[in-house]
Design a protein around this motif. Structure first.
Motif, PDB file in Angstrom:
ATOM      1  N   GLY A 121       0.812  -1.209   0.000  1.00  0.00           N
ATOM      2  CA  GLY A 121       0.000   0.000   0.000  1.00  0.00           C
ATOM      3  C   GLY A 121       0.841   1.251   0.000  1.00  0.00           C
ATOM      4  N   ALA A 122       1.928   1.255   0.787  1.00  0.00           N
ATOM      5  CA  ALA A 122       2.812   2.417   0.838  1.00  0.00           C
ATOM      6  C   ALA A 122       3.458   2.677  -0.516  1.00  0.00           C
ATOM      7  N   THR A 123       3.810   1.616  -1.247  1.00  0.00           N
ATOM      8  CA  THR A 123       4.416   1.776  -2.578  1.00  0.00           C
ATOM      9  C   THR A 123       3.427   2.394  -3.552  1.00  0.00           C
ATOM     10  N   VAL A 124       2.198   1.880  -3.574  1.00  0.00           N
ATOM     11  CA  VAL A 124       1.174   2.440  -4.465  1.00  0.00           C
ATOM     12  C   VAL A 124       0.893   3.891  -4.076  1.00  0.00           C
ATOM     13  N   ALA A 125       0.875   4.178  -2.773  1.00  0.00           N
ATOM     14  CA  ALA A 125       0.627   5.543  -2.314  1.00  0.00           C
ATOM     15  C   ALA A 125       1.730   6.490  -2.772  1.00  0.00           C
ATOM     16  N   ALA A 126       2.984   6.045  -2.699  1.00  0.00           N
ATOM     17  CA  ALA A 126       4.093   6.894  -3.151  1.00  0.00           C
ATOM     18  C   ALA A 126       3.981   7.183  -4.642  1.00  0.00           C
ATOM     19  N   VAL A 127       3.578   6.189  -5.421  1.00  0.00           N
ATOM     20  CA  VAL A 127       3.374   6.400  -6.858  1.00  0.00           C
ATOM     21  C   VAL A 127       2.215   7.373  -7.082  1.00  0.00           C
ATOM     22  N   ALA A 128       1.134   7.224  -6.295  1.00  0.00           N
ATOM     23  CA  ALA A 128      -0.006   8.135  -6.411  1.00  0.00           C
ATOM     24  C   ALA A 128       0.400   9.572  -6.105  1.00  0.00           C
ATOM     25  N   VAL A 129       1.223   9.752  -5.075  1.00  0.00           N
ATOM     26  CA  VAL A 129       1.709  11.092  -4.739  1.00  0.00           C
ATOM     27  C   VAL A 129       2.546  11.656  -5.885  1.00  0.00           C
ATOM     28  N   ALA A 130       3.424  10.818  -6.452  1.00  0.00           N
ATOM     29  CA  ALA A 130       4.261  11.254  -7.565  1.00  0.00           C
ATOM     30  C   ALA A 130       3.425  11.672  -8.768  1.00  0.00           C
ATOM     31  N   LEU A 131       2.297  11.009  -8.978  1.00  0.00           N
ATOM     32  CA  LEU A 131       1.417  11.348 -10.094  1.00  0.00           C
ATOM     33  C   LEU A 131       0.586  12.594  -9.811  1.00  0.00           C
ATOM     34  N   MET A 132       0.042  12.687  -8.604  1.00  0.00           N
ATOM     35  CA  MET A 132      -0.974  13.696  -8.318  1.00  0.00           C
ATOM     36  C   MET A 132      -0.411  15.044  -7.875  1.00  0.00           C
ATOM     37  N   VAL A 133       0.678  15.035  -7.102  1.00  0.00           N
ATOM     38  CA  VAL A 133       1.172  16.298  -6.533  1.00  0.00           C
ATOM     39  C   VAL A 133       1.545  17.314  -7.614  1.00  0.00           C
ATOM     40  N   PRO A 134       2.333  16.944  -8.639  1.00  0.00           N
ATOM     41  CA  PRO A 134       2.647  17.959  -9.661  1.00  0.00           C
ATOM     42  C   PRO A 134       1.395  18.457 -10.375  1.00  0.00           C
ATOM     43  N   VAL A 135       0.488  17.544 -10.713  1.00  0.00           N
ATOM     44  CA  VAL A 135      -0.702  17.929 -11.483  1.00  0.00           C
ATOM     45  C   VAL A 135      -1.616  18.831 -10.661  1.00  0.00           C
ATOM     46  N   VAL A 136      -1.875  18.487  -9.404  1.00  0.00           N
ATOM     47  CA  VAL A 136      -2.797  19.287  -8.608  1.00  0.00           C
ATOM     48  C   VAL A 136      -2.208  20.664  -8.309  1.00  0.00           C
ATOM     49  N   ASN A 137      -0.878  20.743  -8.150  1.00  0.00           N
ATOM     50  CA  ASN A 137      -0.267  22.048  -7.920  1.00  0.00           C
ATOM     51  C   ASN A 137      -0.372  22.935  -9.149  1.00  0.00           C
ATOM     52  N   VAL A 138      -0.125  22.362 -10.316  1.00  0.00           N
ATOM     53  CA  VAL A 138      -0.244  23.132 -11.558  1.00  0.00           C
ATOM     54  C   VAL A 138      -1.689  23.600 -11.753  1.00  0.00           C
ATOM     55  N   LEU A 139      -2.664  22.712 -11.532  1.00  0.00           N
ATOM     56  CA  LEU A 139      -4.068  23.071 -11.720  1.00  0.00           C
ATOM     57  C   LEU A 139      -4.497  24.174 -10.753  1.00  0.00           C
ATOM     58  N   CYS A 140      -4.062  24.083  -9.505  1.00  0.00           N
ATOM     59  CA  CYS A 140      -4.476  25.085  -8.518  1.00  0.00           C
ATOM     60  C   CYS A 140      -3.834  26.444  -8.784  1.00  0.00           C
ATOM     61  N   THR A 152       1.418  40.290 -11.553  1.00  0.00           N
ATOM     62  CA  THR A 152       2.571  39.753 -12.283  1.00  0.00           C
ATOM     63  C   THR A 152       3.604  39.190 -11.322  1.00  0.00           C
ATOM     64  N   ALA A 153       3.881  39.929 -10.248  1.00  0.00           N
ATOM     65  CA  ALA A 153       4.877  39.466  -9.273  1.00  0.00           C
ATOM     66  C   ALA A 153       4.407  38.183  -8.596  1.00  0.00           C
ATOM     67  N   GLY A 154       3.097  38.133  -8.264  1.00  0.00           N
ATOM     68  CA  GLY A 154       2.563  36.941  -7.626  1.00  0.00           C
ATOM     69  C   GLY A 154       2.632  35.736  -8.527  1.00  0.00           C
ATOM     70  N   MET A 155       2.432  35.942  -9.823  1.00  0.00           N
ATOM     71  CA  MET A 155       2.498  34.839 -10.762  1.00  0.00           C
ATOM     72  C   MET A 155       3.915  34.276 -10.833  1.00  0.00           C
ATOM     73  N   ARG A 156       4.883  35.162 -10.912  1.00  0.00           N
ATOM     74  CA  ARG A 156       6.285  34.702 -10.958  1.00  0.00           C
ATOM     75  C   ARG A 156       6.650  33.943  -9.695  1.00  0.00           C
ATOM     76  N   ALA A 157       6.229  34.482  -8.546  1.00  0.00           N
ATOM     77  CA  ALA A 157       6.568  33.838  -7.270  1.00  0.00           C
ATOM     78  C   ALA A 157       5.924  32.467  -7.156  1.00  0.00           C
ATOM     79  N   SER A 158       4.662  32.351  -7.594  1.00  0.00           N
ATOM     80  CA  SER A 158       3.968  31.068  -7.486  1.00  0.00           C
ATOM     81  C   SER A 158       4.582  30.022  -8.406  1.00  0.00           C
ATOM     82  N   LEU A 159       4.976  30.422  -9.606  1.00  0.00           N
ATOM     83  CA  LEU A 159       5.614  29.481 -10.529  1.00  0.00           C
ATOM     84  C   LEU A 159       6.984  29.045 -10.015  1.00  0.00           C
ATOM     85  N   ALA A 160       7.705  29.995  -9.392  1.00  0.00           N
ATOM     86  CA  ALA A 160       9.011  29.649  -8.817  1.00  0.00           C
ATOM     87  C   ALA A 160       8.842  28.681  -7.650  1.00  0.00           C
ATOM     88  N   ALA A 161       7.821  28.929  -6.812  1.00  0.00           N
ATOM     89  CA  ALA A 161       7.553  28.021  -5.688  1.00  0.00           C
ATOM     90  C   ALA A 161       7.158  26.636  -6.176  1.00  0.00           C
TER      91      ALA A 161
END
Length: 304
Positions: A121-140, A152-161
């Motif tokens: 379960g932990a292995t599948v969960a780690a794969v799920a995190v690897a799949l979902m975290v980048p996508v959900v951050n980009v979408l949000c 403009t400044a906020g956009m640059r800062a958020s993309l850098a973060a």
């Protein structure tokens, strides 16, 4: 059914312990904000690297898992934008509803996966995190940009973060170490594993500390819409995909677990920094975490 309750019950007790500590302001000062940063930037990334670097990823149906989780996430995100004109929410409130519908609490997810199905379960969960975290951050982040709450400044800062997100970097490092065959050499493997073990119990307590009971007094359209989307529509979509794709039981359970998780406590910080409705976000985090104590076992019992 008893197995689900037995696996998830201790996790929720740790969250309630954190809520009690927060209510009593213990240990006091800025202890918990500093501890949360330590968990987020060191302990949880160490757990992800340790799990992914040594995992037998070939045993995980990555493609079908991605279709189930990311397909449901994309459909729900699109539906929220399509329904926005009917909801009539102001731009800051809509970004909080969007986050509250798509973000998920990784601490509860990984801890629950390990409690339900052990190492597999932990292995599948780690794969799920690897799949979902980048996508959900980009979408949000995209939702803040599209809603116009960022300058403009906020956009640059958020993309850098986003590029420096420790969970994304940890997933990339763990996968690279795994695929290269290098793994974690020598003493680095047990040392990283020891660091990672501290992440989940401390993370669950920190989730409880972050709850804001007073925020539960807010019960407007945004709260109802986000709770419906996150705790009912998202798990229903993922379960439908999982059955359609014939995911084996462990992957199906973990996919459903991650779909039914309450939203992430870090969403409150993002709402404050990027122009969202922070008070609405606090209400969603607190309400969803408490409701999930009943809804998570329900969804898992449904397939168990």
């Amino acid at each position: 059914m008893e197995g689900v309750a037995g696996a998830l019950g201790p996790l929720f007790l740790l969250i309630l312990l954190g809520a009690l500590l927060g209510r009593l302001d213990q240990p006091g000062g800025d202890f918990w904000p500093r501890m949360e940063r330590l968990i987020y930037f060191l302990l949880f990334p160490a757990m992800l690297v340790s799990t992914l670097a040594g995992a037998d990823i070939q045993q995980v149906p990555v493609g079908r898992l991605a279709l189930a989780l990311l397909g449901a996430m994309g459909m729900l995100g699109a539906a929220l934008w399509a329904a926005n004109h009917r909801l009539g929410l102001a731009a800051p409130a809509f970004t909080s509803v969007f986050q509250g519908s798509l973000r998920f609490n990784t601490y509860v997810g990984v801890a629950g996966a390990a409690a339900l199905h052990g190492e597999a379960g932990a292995t599948v969960a780690a794969v799920a995190v690897a799949l979902m975290v980048p996508v959900v951050n980009v979408l949000c982040v995209a939702s803040f940009i599209a809603a116009g709450t960022l300058g403009t400044a906020g956009m640059r800062a958020s993309l850098a973060a986003l590029a420096r997100n420790p969970l994304i970097l940890a997933c990339l490092l763990g996968i690279a170490l795994n695929l290269s065959g290098i793994g974690l050499p020598g003493w680095s493997a047990p040392a990283t594993e020891l660091l990672g073990r501290a992440a989940l119990p401390l993370g669950l307590v920190a989730v409880g500390v972050a709850l804001r009971p007073r925020a539960l007094l807010r019960l407007d359209l945004g709260v109802w819409a986000a709770n419906l989307a996150k705790l009912i529509l998202m798990p229903a979509l993922v379960l439908g995909f999982a059955l359609l794709l014939r995911l084996e039981p462990v992957s199906r359970d973990i996919a459903l677990l991650f779909a039914a998780l309450p939203t992430a406590t870090s969403a409150y910080i993002l709402a404050r920094q990027l122009g969202g409705d922070a008070e609405l976000m606090a209400a969603l985090i607190t309400g969803q975490t408490l409701i999930a104590m009943a809804s998570l076992p329900f969804w898992l019992r449904l397939v168990g």
